[in-house]
Design a protein around this motif. Sequence first.
Motif, PDB file in Angstrom:
ATOM      1  N   VAL A 185       0.857  -1.192   0.000  1.00 44.56           N
ATOM      2  CA  VAL A 185       0.000   0.000   0.000  1.00 44.56           C
ATOM      3  C   VAL A 185       0.897   1.247   0.000  1.00 44.56           C
ATOM      4  N   HIS A 186       1.969   1.175   0.766  1.00 45.72           N
ATOM      5  CA  HIS A 186       3.016   2.209   0.743  1.00 45.72           C
ATOM      6  C   HIS A 186       4.201   1.652  -0.027  1.00 45.72           C
ATOM      7  N   SER A 187       4.487   2.263  -1.171  1.00 48.29           N
ATOM      8  CA  SER A 187       5.382   1.600  -2.120  1.00 48.29           C
ATOM      9  C   SER A 187       6.833   1.544  -1.670  1.00 48.29           C
ATOM     10  N   ARG A 188       7.263   2.446  -0.789  1.00 47.54           N
ATOM     11  CA  ARG A 188       8.681   2.418  -0.391  1.00 47.54           C
ATOM     12  C   ARG A 188       8.977   1.298   0.598  1.00 47.54           C
ATOM     13  N   GLU A 189       7.939   0.624   1.085  1.00 50.06           N
ATOM     14  CA  GLU A 189       8.098  -0.414   2.110  1.00 50.06           C
ATOM     15  C   GLU A 189       8.220  -1.759   1.403  1.00 50.06           C
ATOM     16  N   LEU A 190       9.439  -2.265   1.278  1.00 54.64           N
ATOM     17  CA  LEU A 190       9.687  -3.371   0.347  1.00 54.64           C
ATOM     18  C   LEU A 190       9.445  -4.762   0.930  1.00 54.64           C
ATOM     19  N   GLN A 243       9.203   7.047  -2.486  1.00 59.57           N
ATOM     20  CA  GLN A 243       7.799   7.163  -2.891  1.00 59.57           C
ATOM     21  C   GLN A 243       6.898   6.311  -2.006  1.00 59.57           C
ATOM     22  N   ARG A 244       5.967   6.944  -1.304  1.00 61.21           N
ATOM     23  CA  ARG A 244       5.061   6.244  -0.382  1.00 61.21           C
ATOM     24  C   ARG A 244       3.625   6.247  -0.905  1.00 61.21           C
ATOM     25  N   LYS A 245       3.186   7.413  -1.420  1.00 62.46           N
ATOM     26  CA  LYS A 245       1.778   7.592  -1.789  1.00 62.46           C
ATOM     27  C   LYS A 245       1.545   7.114  -3.226  1.00 62.46           C
ATOM     28  N   ILE A 314      -0.111  -5.132   5.733  1.00 56.98           N
ATOM     29  CA  ILE A 314       1.271  -5.252   6.223  1.00 56.98           C
ATOM     30  C   ILE A 314       2.128  -4.107   5.691  1.00 56.98           C
ATOM     31  N   HIS A 315       2.745  -3.403   6.614  1.00 54.55           N
ATOM     32  CA  HIS A 315       3.581  -2.243   6.297  1.00 54.55           C
ATOM     33  C   HIS A 315       4.988  -2.457   6.834  1.00 54.55           C
ATOM     34  N   ALA A 316       5.866  -1.489   6.537  1.00 52.38           N
ATOM     35  CA  ALA A 316       7.206  -1.469   7.102  1.00 52.38           C
ATOM     36  C   ALA A 316       7.582  -0.001   7.315  1.00 52.38           C
ATOM     37  N   TYR A 317       8.348   0.347   8.417  1.00 51.22           N
ATOM     38  CA  TYR A 317       8.884  -0.687   9.254  1.00 51.22           C
ATOM     39  C   TYR A 317       8.729  -0.326  10.721  1.00 51.22           C
ATOM     40  N   MET A 382       0.065  -4.299  10.458  1.00 52.57           N
ATOM     41  CA  MET A 382       1.391  -4.603  11.000  1.00 52.57           C
ATOM     42  C   MET A 382       2.446  -3.684  10.417  1.00 52.57           C
ATOM     43  N   GLU A 383       3.493  -3.481  11.189  1.00 51.17           N
ATOM     44  CA  GLU A 383       4.744  -2.902  10.697  1.00 51.17           C
ATOM     45  C   GLU A 383       5.796  -3.981  10.909  1.00 51.17           C
ATOM     46  N   VAL A 384       6.515  -4.340   9.840  1.00 55.33           N
ATOM     47  CA  VAL A 384       7.495  -5.422   9.963  1.00 55.33           C
ATOM     48  C   VAL A 384       8.897  -4.927   9.621  1.00 55.33           C
TER      49      VAL A 384
HETATM   50 ZN    ZN Z   1       3.163   1.952   5.455  1.00 57.32          ZN
END
Ligand code: ZN
Length: 420
Positions: A185-190, A243-245, A314-317, A382-384
Amino acid sequence: MKKRSLIGLGLLSGLLLASCSSTLQPLGQFNSGAPAQLGRFAAPQANLPKQVVEIRWQNQNQIVNAAAAGIDLFGAKPKQRVAKARVSLQEIESLKAQGLQILQVREPGMDVRGGLPGGYMTYAQMVEKLKAYAAQYPNLVTIEDVGDTWLKTQGKAPQHDIWSISVTNKQNRAPKPTLMLTAGVHSRELAPVEIVMKLVDELLSKYGKDPQVTQLVDTRELLVLPMVNVDGRVSVEQGNSWQRKNLNGSGIDINRNFDSHWNYEGLNVPSSWKYGLTNPNTETYSGPRAASEPETQAVQNMYTRKKITASVDIHAYGEMFFWPLGYSDKPIPEVNLYKNMYNATFSKIGYSGGTSLSLLYPTTGTTDDYGYVKHHAFSMGMEVGQSFRPSYSDVEQMWVQHRPMWLTVLDMIGNFPAAR
Ligand SMILES: [Zn+2]
């Protein structure tokens, strides 16, 4: 060892005078349109140079105010009261004025403009992989194009589809509890994309061989949207690592755009909480209206098309496990089911658990609140991991830790009442 330097006021004012004075305005002018509750927080401005800092807070109001003002916060450790932020010099001044301690740090890998680190799959490779799974496991896999990205709706990126993959034993036609996982969903979170794809691979490659996996695939459905923000993701692959959005205008945060108390509508909250959501220059800009974005609509539509028992976005981090409601620290009636899930899974590997506000700061219009509020799904977030782009061997280590947790999550959704 990381080199850290305390940013002194002297250095800051020197920088302001030496290099930025022509582009900066006095702090007071930025505050003129801001709600009074924001105190001295400056409004985020577009196109100012940004740097990564570590911030430490003493009381929760400080981090709540920073988030509400639209500071780009990430990698929070609530127990240690520390997070990272990507900020302009004005924002550093604002944070310091709020009494937050600021340290200059680096964010590993983010200043390299070379696309993805080694080992990660691109969007195009992910789509190929999904198609290969569908061909190889026709009795277990259904893949589907579940929506267009913003760029595609503008006729600009005809190949940018949002894909889902369902894994279940199709021959068992009895109703099954369904777990939906969303990532990217947030593209910078790989890392989240890789983790959900590894779970899919695990279920498919071990089916008929590993008794636990076989039983879960026979009696559950796993539904995965591995890359929701495809436009943002492809931008990251092209070197825009921050890039997040999504790519609509200056970008809209999909994870604040959901139709669940969007911009705190219908809630009695301080007006300052809405500030970061309504400023297009922040990383949490919520868009012109609830569910305005096609990426948001694609996820929301899954709830009306499928019977989703439980979901995890699921997000990071950071290492956190969230349950609803993001804007509240009062327990919802089902809180014990969430706590049971957390205690049986990610608490065992040190993750913090709670609502976003109870751990850090308020959120609304999020993917996880939407599933709970609008569809009574058991909806978690989640943040992983410990960075936006861990080395691939770190992702593989993360997967070793996560594997038993995800199998337990799949198992436990069988105890949840059916969503409606
Ligand atoms: Zn996120």
